[in-house]
Design a protein around this motif. Structure first.
Motif, PDB file in Angstrom:
ATOM      1  N   SER A   1       0.828  -1.219   0.000  1.00 14.40           N
ATOM      2  CA  SER A   1       0.000   0.000   0.000  1.00 14.40           C
ATOM      3  C   SER A   1       0.860   1.266   0.000  1.00 14.40           C
ATOM      4  O   SER A   1       0.548   2.239  -0.690  1.00 14.40           O
ATOM      5  CB  SER A   1      -0.919   0.014   1.219  1.00 14.40           C
ATOM      6  N   TYR A   2       1.939   1.248   0.780  1.00 13.09           N
ATOM      7  CA  TYR A   2       2.821   2.426   0.786  1.00 13.09           C
ATOM      8  C   TYR A   2       3.553   2.569  -0.543  1.00 13.09           C
ATOM      9  O   TYR A   2       3.796   3.687  -1.022  1.00 13.09           O
ATOM     10  CB  TYR A   2       3.812   2.370   1.959  1.00 13.09           C
ATOM     11  N   ALA A   3       3.889   1.433  -1.177  1.00 11.92           N
ATOM     12  CA  ALA A   3       4.511   1.493  -2.507  1.00 11.92           C
ATOM     13  C   ALA A   3       3.527   2.117  -3.505  1.00 11.92           C
ATOM     14  O   ALA A   3       3.918   2.897  -4.382  1.00 11.92           O
ATOM     15  CB  ALA A   3       4.923   0.090  -2.952  1.00 11.92           C
ATOM     16  N   ALA A   4       2.240   1.792  -3.340  1.00 17.60           N
ATOM     17  CA  ALA A   4       1.213   2.369  -4.225  1.00 17.60           C
ATOM     18  C   ALA A   4       1.085   3.874  -3.992  1.00 17.60           C
ATOM     19  O   ALA A   4       0.907   4.652  -4.943  1.00 17.60           O
ATOM     20  CB  ALA A   4      -0.127   1.673  -3.981  1.00 17.60           C
ATOM     21  N   LEU A   5       1.179   4.307  -2.718  1.00 22.97           N
ATOM     22  CA  LEU A   5       1.125   5.748  -2.428  1.00 22.97           C
ATOM     23  C   LEU A   5       2.315   6.470  -3.054  1.00 22.97           C
ATOM     24  O   LEU A   5       2.193   7.602  -3.530  1.00 22.97           O
ATOM     25  CB  LEU A   5       1.126   5.999  -0.914  1.00 22.97           C
ATOM     26  N   LYS A   6       3.465   5.809  -3.047  1.00 25.13           N
ATOM     27  CA  LYS A   6       4.651   6.401  -3.681  1.00 25.13           C
ATOM     28  C   LYS A   6       4.384   6.628  -5.176  1.00 25.13           C
ATOM     29  O   LYS A   6       4.659   7.703  -5.705  1.00 25.13           O
ATOM     30  CB  LYS A   6       5.874   5.492  -3.497  1.00 25.13           C
ATOM     31  N   ARG A   7       3.808   5.611  -5.830  1.00 25.74           N
ATOM     32  CA  ARG A   7       3.503   5.756  -7.261  1.00 25.74           C
ATOM     33  C   ARG A   7       2.478   6.873  -7.490  1.00 25.74           C
ATOM     34  O   ARG A   7       2.564   7.637  -8.446  1.00 25.74           O
ATOM     35  CB  ARG A   7       2.971   4.436  -7.839  1.00 25.74           C
ATOM     36  N   GLN A   8       1.529   6.961  -6.556  1.00 26.75           N
ATOM     37  CA  GLN A   8       0.491   7.991  -6.651  1.00 26.75           C
ATOM     38  C   GLN A   8       1.096   9.396  -6.555  1.00 26.75           C
ATOM     39  O   GLN A   8       0.769  10.281  -7.333  1.00 26.75           O
ATOM     40  CB  GLN A   8      -0.490   7.789  -5.482  1.00 26.75           C
ATOM     41  N   VAL A   9       1.992   9.569  -5.588  1.00 22.70           N
ATOM     42  CA  VAL A   9       2.584  10.901  -5.403  1.00 22.70           C
ATOM     43  C   VAL A   9       3.544  11.219  -6.549  1.00 22.70           C
ATOM     44  O   VAL A   9       3.626  12.364  -7.012  1.00 22.70           O
ATOM     45  CB  VAL A   9       3.272  11.026  -4.009  1.00 22.70           C
ATOM     46  N   ASP A  10       4.234  10.198  -7.066  1.00 23.58           N
ATOM     47  CA  ASP A  10       5.148  10.406  -8.197  1.00 23.58           C
ATOM     48  C   ASP A  10       4.394  10.873  -9.446  1.00 23.58           C
ATOM     49  O   ASP A  10       4.939  11.572 -10.291  1.00 23.58           O
ATOM     50  CB  ASP A  10       5.898   9.108  -8.546  1.00 23.58           C
ATOM     51  N   ALA A  11       3.135  10.446  -9.554  1.00 21.02           N
ATOM     52  CA  ALA A  11       2.344  10.765 -10.751  1.00 21.02           C
ATOM     53  C   ALA A  11       1.667  12.134 -10.681  1.00 21.02           C
ATOM     54  O   ALA A  11       1.081  12.587 -11.662  1.00 21.02           O
ATOM     55  CB  ALA A  11       1.286   9.683 -10.962  1.00 21.02           C
ATOM     56  N   LEU A  12       1.735  12.807  -9.539  1.00 22.66           N
ATOM     57  CA  LEU A  12       1.059  14.103  -9.411  1.00 22.66           C
ATOM     58  C   LEU A  12       1.711  15.165 -10.298  1.00 22.66           C
ATOM     59  O   LEU A  12       2.920  15.154 -10.508  1.00 22.66           O
ATOM     60  CB  LEU A  12       1.083  14.584  -7.955  1.00 22.66           C
ATOM     61  N   ASP A  13       0.888  16.078 -10.768  1.00 26.07           N
ATOM     62  CA  ASP A  13       1.363  17.178 -11.615  1.00 26.07           C
ATOM     63  C   ASP A  13       1.785  18.337 -10.719  1.00 26.07           C
ATOM     64  O   ASP A  13       0.949  19.046 -10.162  1.00 26.07           O
ATOM     65  CB  ASP A  13       0.215  17.599 -12.552  1.00 26.07           C
ATOM     66  N   THR A  14       3.097  18.513 -10.582  1.00 27.30           N
ATOM     67  CA  THR A  14       3.595  19.559  -9.678  1.00 27.30           C
ATOM     68  C   THR A  14       3.488  20.955 -10.294  1.00 27.30           C
ATOM     69  O   THR A  14       3.662  21.953  -9.615  1.00 27.30           O
ATOM     70  CB  THR A  14       5.064  19.305  -9.290  1.00 27.30           C
ATOM     71  N   LYS A  15       3.228  21.007 -11.607  1.00 25.21           N
ATOM     72  CA  LYS A  15       3.145  22.327 -12.261  1.00 25.21           C
ATOM     73  C   LYS A  15       1.749  22.938 -12.115  1.00 25.21           C
ATOM     74  O   LYS A  15       1.561  24.129 -12.313  1.00 25.21           O
ATOM     75  CB  LYS A  15       3.515  22.195 -13.735  1.00 25.21           C
ATOM     76  N   ASN A  16       0.776  22.088 -11.779  1.00 27.98           N
ATOM     77  CA  ASN A  16      -0.590  22.596 -11.608  1.00 27.98           C
ATOM     78  C   ASN A  16      -0.943  22.538 -10.118  1.00 27.98           C
ATOM     79  O   ASN A  16      -1.213  21.479  -9.564  1.00 27.98           O
ATOM     80  CB  ASN A  16      -1.561  21.735 -12.425  1.00 27.98           C
ATOM     81  N   GLN A  17      -0.891  23.709  -9.513  1.00 24.67           N
ATOM     82  CA  GLN A  17      -1.079  23.813  -8.058  1.00 24.67           C
ATOM     83  C   GLN A  17      -2.379  23.167  -7.575  1.00 24.67           C
ATOM     84  O   GLN A  17      -2.391  22.409  -6.604  1.00 24.67           O
ATOM     85  CB  GLN A  17      -1.099  25.308  -7.709  1.00 24.67           C
ATOM     86  N   ALA A  18      -3.478  23.472  -8.281  1.00 21.75           N
ATOM     87  CA  ALA A  18      -4.788  22.963  -7.852  1.00 21.75           C
ATOM     88  C   ALA A  18      -4.858  21.444  -7.974  1.00 21.75           C
ATOM     89  O   ALA A  18      -5.329  20.753  -7.075  1.00 21.75           O
ATOM     90  CB  ALA A  18      -5.894  23.608  -8.677  1.00 21.75           C
ATOM     91  N   LYS A  19      -4.374  20.923  -9.092  1.00 28.69           N
ATOM     92  CA  LYS A  19      -4.393  19.472  -9.291  1.00 28.69           C
ATOM     93  C   LYS A  19      -3.500  18.768  -8.278  1.00 28.69           C
ATOM     94  O   LYS A  19      -3.818  17.704  -7.770  1.00 28.69           O
ATOM     95  CB  LYS A  19      -3.890  19.123 -10.710  1.00 28.69           C
ATOM     96  N   PHE A  20      -2.360  19.375  -8.022  1.00 30.33           N
ATOM     97  CA  PHE A  20      -1.421  18.798  -7.046  1.00 30.33           C
ATOM     98  C   PHE A  20      -2.075  18.734  -5.668  1.00 30.33           C
ATOM     99  O   PHE A  20      -2.004  17.723  -4.969  1.00 30.33           O
ATOM    100  CB  PHE A  20      -0.138  19.627  -6.996  1.00 30.33           C
ATOM    101  N   ALA A  21      -2.750  19.825  -5.303  1.00 29.43           N
ATOM    102  CA  ALA A  21      -3.436  19.879  -4.002  1.00 29.43           C
ATOM    103  C   ALA A  21      -4.528  18.808  -3.922  1.00 29.43           C
ATOM    104  O   ALA A  21      -4.681  18.134  -2.906  1.00 29.43           O
ATOM    105  CB  ALA A  21      -4.027  21.262  -3.770  1.00 29.43           C
ATOM    106  N   ASP A  22      -5.289  18.643  -5.016  1.00 29.11           N
ATOM    107  CA  ASP A  22      -6.336  17.610  -5.041  1.00 29.11           C
ATOM    108  C   ASP A  22      -5.738  16.220  -4.880  1.00 29.11           C
ATOM    109  O   ASP A  22      -6.265  15.378  -4.155  1.00 29.11           O
ATOM    110  CB  ASP A  22      -7.123  17.662  -6.367  1.00 29.11           C
ATOM    111  N   GLY A  23      -4.632  15.997  -5.571  1.00 26.18           N
ATOM    112  CA  GLY A  23      -3.966  14.688  -5.498  1.00 26.18           C
ATOM    113  C   GLY A  23      -3.461  14.401  -4.092  1.00 26.18           C
ATOM    114  O   GLY A  23      -3.596  13.284  -3.578  1.00 26.18           O
TER     115      GLY A  23
END
Length: 199
Positions: A126-148
């Protein structure tokens, strides 16, 4: 970077009280105990401090990233590493319980051991899955990053709670007494209670 800061705080809040191994250790039992069970408990307990420290450091890193007014890319990098460390720690604990074998002289020992290994392995995954989830976040889009991050905080809260129960069924009766005698388990219990008072 105000946008993600409240969400970062939620991520940190999800971790509070989420210390991995809250070993509810009672005082030493009054009898001499079972030498074989004591040896088993020592093997499991000796694996705990290093992994507990790893999870604690990962929690601290996530909280630190959340308190600083951090750029999304920095938060992503910190959280990704922290989730990887947590995944590794739970995997190591699962291996330690597996390697120790079934606790001798305990009712349903095989089932309890299998369940603990399975719970710890699931946490690692589960923690490995969270790592993949955070790696996939769009850091250039503040709102999307916050939602993620919001989604991750929700998942993290659930995981923190299940981390506390992963070893609970194994830690009962004679096993609990045997583990309570081990210096390494006492060390983990002391650091867990210290964290509980400061969080």
């Amino acid at each position: 970077m105000e946008g993600t800061n409240p969400v970062n705080k939620k991520l940190a809040a999800a971790l509070s009280g989420g210390a991995v191994l809250v070993l509810a250790l009672s005082g030493c039992s009054s009898d001499d105990g079972n030498k074989e069970l004591d040896a088993w408990a020592k093997q499991v307990c000796d694996a705990l401090p290093a992994q507990d420290a790893k999870v604690d450091a990962a929690n601290a890193a996530i909280k630190q990233a959340a308190t600083d007014n951090n750029a999304p890319a920095n938060v992503q990098k910190t959280d990704s590493q922290a989730f990887q460390d947590m995944s590794d720690a739970y995997s190591a604990l699962a291996q330690a319980v597996q390697k120790a074998g079934t606790p001798p002289g305990v009712d349903d020992a095989e089932k309890k051991q299998k369940d603990a290994v399975s719970a710890l392995t699931t946490l690692s995954t589960s923690y490995a899955a969270l790592k993949r989830q955070v790696d996939a976040l769009d850091t250039k889009n503040q709102a999307k990053f916050a939602d993620g991050l919001q989604d991750i905080a929700t998942d993290l809260g659930k995981l923190s709670r299940s981390g506390n129960t992963a070893l609970k069924n194994l830690e009962q009766g004679d096993v609990k007494d045997a583990m309570a005698k081990q210096e390494s388990c006492k060390q983990v219990a002391a650091s867990a209670s210290a964290r509980a008072t400061t969080s």
